[in-house]
Design a protein around this motif. Sequence first.
Motif, PDB file in Angstrom:
ATOM      1  N   ARG A  23      24.972   6.513   8.755  1.00 13.48           N
ATOM      2  CA  ARG A  23      25.543   5.449   9.572  1.00 13.48           C
ATOM      3  C   ARG A  23      25.457   5.809  11.064  1.00 13.48           C
ATOM      4  O   ARG A  23      25.145   4.957  11.898  1.00 13.48           O
ATOM      5  N   ARG A  26      22.084   5.129  12.283  1.00 13.13           N
ATOM      6  CA  ARG A  26      21.829   3.690  12.415  1.00 13.13           C
ATOM      7  C   ARG A  26      22.531   3.125  13.650  1.00 13.13           C
ATOM      8  O   ARG A  26      21.999   2.252  14.322  1.00 13.13           O
ATOM      9  N   GLU A  27      23.712   3.640  13.961  1.00  9.76           N
ATOM     10  CA  GLU A  27      24.417   3.183  15.170  1.00  9.76           C
ATOM     11  C   GLU A  27      23.554   3.449  16.400  1.00  9.76           C
ATOM     12  O   GLU A  27      23.373   2.595  17.259  1.00  9.76           O
ATOM     13  N   GLU A  28      22.985   4.657  16.445  1.00 14.51           N
ATOM     14  CA  GLU A  28      22.162   5.057  17.581  1.00 14.51           C
ATOM     15  C   GLU A  28      20.867   4.222  17.630  1.00 14.51           C
ATOM     16  O   GLU A  28      20.451   3.737  18.694  1.00 14.51           O
ATOM     17  N   ARG A  31      21.552   0.689  18.846  1.00 14.99           N
ATOM     18  CA  ARG A  31      21.751   0.655  20.310  1.00 14.99           C
ATOM     19  C   ARG A  31      20.399   0.746  21.021  1.00 14.99           C
ATOM     20  O   ARG A  31      20.118  -0.015  21.936  1.00 14.99           O
ATOM     21  N   TYR A  35      20.162  -4.098  19.775  1.00 18.20           N
ATOM     22  CA  TYR A  35      20.746  -4.981  18.745  1.00 18.20           C
ATOM     23  C   TYR A  35      19.769  -6.061  18.270  1.00 18.20           C
ATOM     24  O   TYR A  35      20.173  -7.054  17.694  1.00 18.20           O
ATOM     25  N   GLU A 371      25.001  -6.056  11.703  1.00 19.31           N
ATOM     26  CA  GLU A 371      26.007  -5.417  10.846  1.00 19.31           C
ATOM     27  C   GLU A 371      25.426  -5.048   9.473  1.00 19.31           C
ATOM     28  O   GLU A 371      25.764  -4.004   8.911  1.00 19.31           O
ATOM     29  N   LEU A 374      23.637  -1.884  10.000  1.00 18.38           N
ATOM     30  CA  LEU A 374      24.582  -0.790  10.203  1.00 18.38           C
ATOM     31  C   LEU A 374      25.213  -0.351   8.875  1.00 18.38           C
ATOM     32  O   LEU A 374      25.322   0.835   8.573  1.00 18.38           O
TER      33      LEU A 374
END
Length: 458
Positions: A23, A26-28, A31, A35, A371, A374
């Motif tokens: 996760r 995936r956040e990185e 960004r 998005y 989402e 993510l």
Amino acid sequence: MPVKTIIEPFRIKSVEPIRWTTRAEREELLRAAHYNLFLLPAEYVLIDLLTDSGTGAMSTHQWAALMEGDESYAGSRSFEHFRQSVQSIFGYRHVIPTHQGRAAERILFSVMCKKGAIVPNNTHFDTTRANIEFVGAEAVDLPIPESRHPDLRHPFKGNMDVDELETLIQNVGRQNVPLVMLTVTNNSGGGQPVSMENARRVSEVCRRYRIPLYFDACRFAENAYFIKLREPGYAGKSPVEIAREMFSCGDGCTMSAKKDGMANIGGFLCTNDEVLAQQEKNLLILTEGYPTYGGLAGRDLEAIAVGVQESLEEDYLRYRIASTAYLGNHIAEQGVPIVQPPGGHAIYLDARAFLPHIPVEQFPGVALAAELYLEGGIRSVEIGSLMFGSAAKMDLVRLAIPRRVYTQSHIDYVVEIILEVWRKREQIQGLRLSYEAPFLRHFTARLEPVEQAVAQTL
Ligand SMILES: Cc1ncc(COP(=O)(O)O)c(C=O)c1O
């Protein structure tokens, strides 16, 4: 006793690994991609439902046909295979190969449309609309009113509003409508089919006003199978008979062979009109290539020649439609708002109903797609306010299923992730644009979370 489980009508001979990410990774990645899931490297996607276009798996017959590819510049044998195969289904006099659907669109509209012309369609796909607008013409969507209500069930929600078509022609004058288009199935309208009756009625109006009718035929085989399943009088007909009958209502078509052509690249433009065909081939030579290859390798033409036939096989279509419905029904049963009934190639989440707390200006579809990535590494695509701007009537997230690629366990995983996101939906934030291109902006747009954008301006 009839067997209830519909299995994949193939076995797997060659496998392609897919990759897990954490996760935090995936956040990185999200960004870094601003998005926008188009900007994400595909190797970091676990299940890629961005598109069903060019992402299918070819059959052993198609791979064998590749070796038969004749790469001659002019008069290639592969072109003859391609032309004969396409004509046996579509029936049009001229078959012009192109590198993909949008190249066929660009040539068609360059030849047929002048500035100020109006092109009606049930719903234009984004590249179709953009190519019409690029030549200074206007693309008008005329779907039936039922299509504007995602949760309303209708067997042929992709139909065109025939009365509105006639009113439009009368209001603007037939001389300003160089052609009418019918998109089968109606991709931007939720992957919904068009009935034979509707195609016939649209064709009658076109004939009465002497306006040519062209099909955007990308998913013609899926549309034919829906007609077989749902339209009275067609249960006993084969998909190829249904497809032939539908195309006989028109004067030509554009086609992306990356969908129901079962190929990874390619397309074509068909017409019955001698004069137009000549003009189209002249333009083709300018940008695509000689008319017997049109920007494709001989081996691509062979793959399409086999693929268009395979897409009409009943075992394949039964599995294809059933597996898409499986995904849709399993999430809808838990309350997830989707466009009903499930379409042919994709399930469309209704992002406005999924995220009622996110205003349309904050792109609820893009936020939901982000989402899903993510939560589970699933890539989907927004079809809504980012793609169509203020012309968007809905904000949808399309989960397009590549042909013959994912198994039922992959789909079960997708169901699990969507339900998890559904449970956490109130925590999802809106997004705002930080960069947009002048046309087809969704491909390259950059976005940022609204909260972050506010924080930076303080
Ligand atoms: C309905 C429809 N028309 C046209 C196109 C354009 O085809 P291509 O992507 O091959 O240019 C697409 C592609 O997704 C489509 O879905």
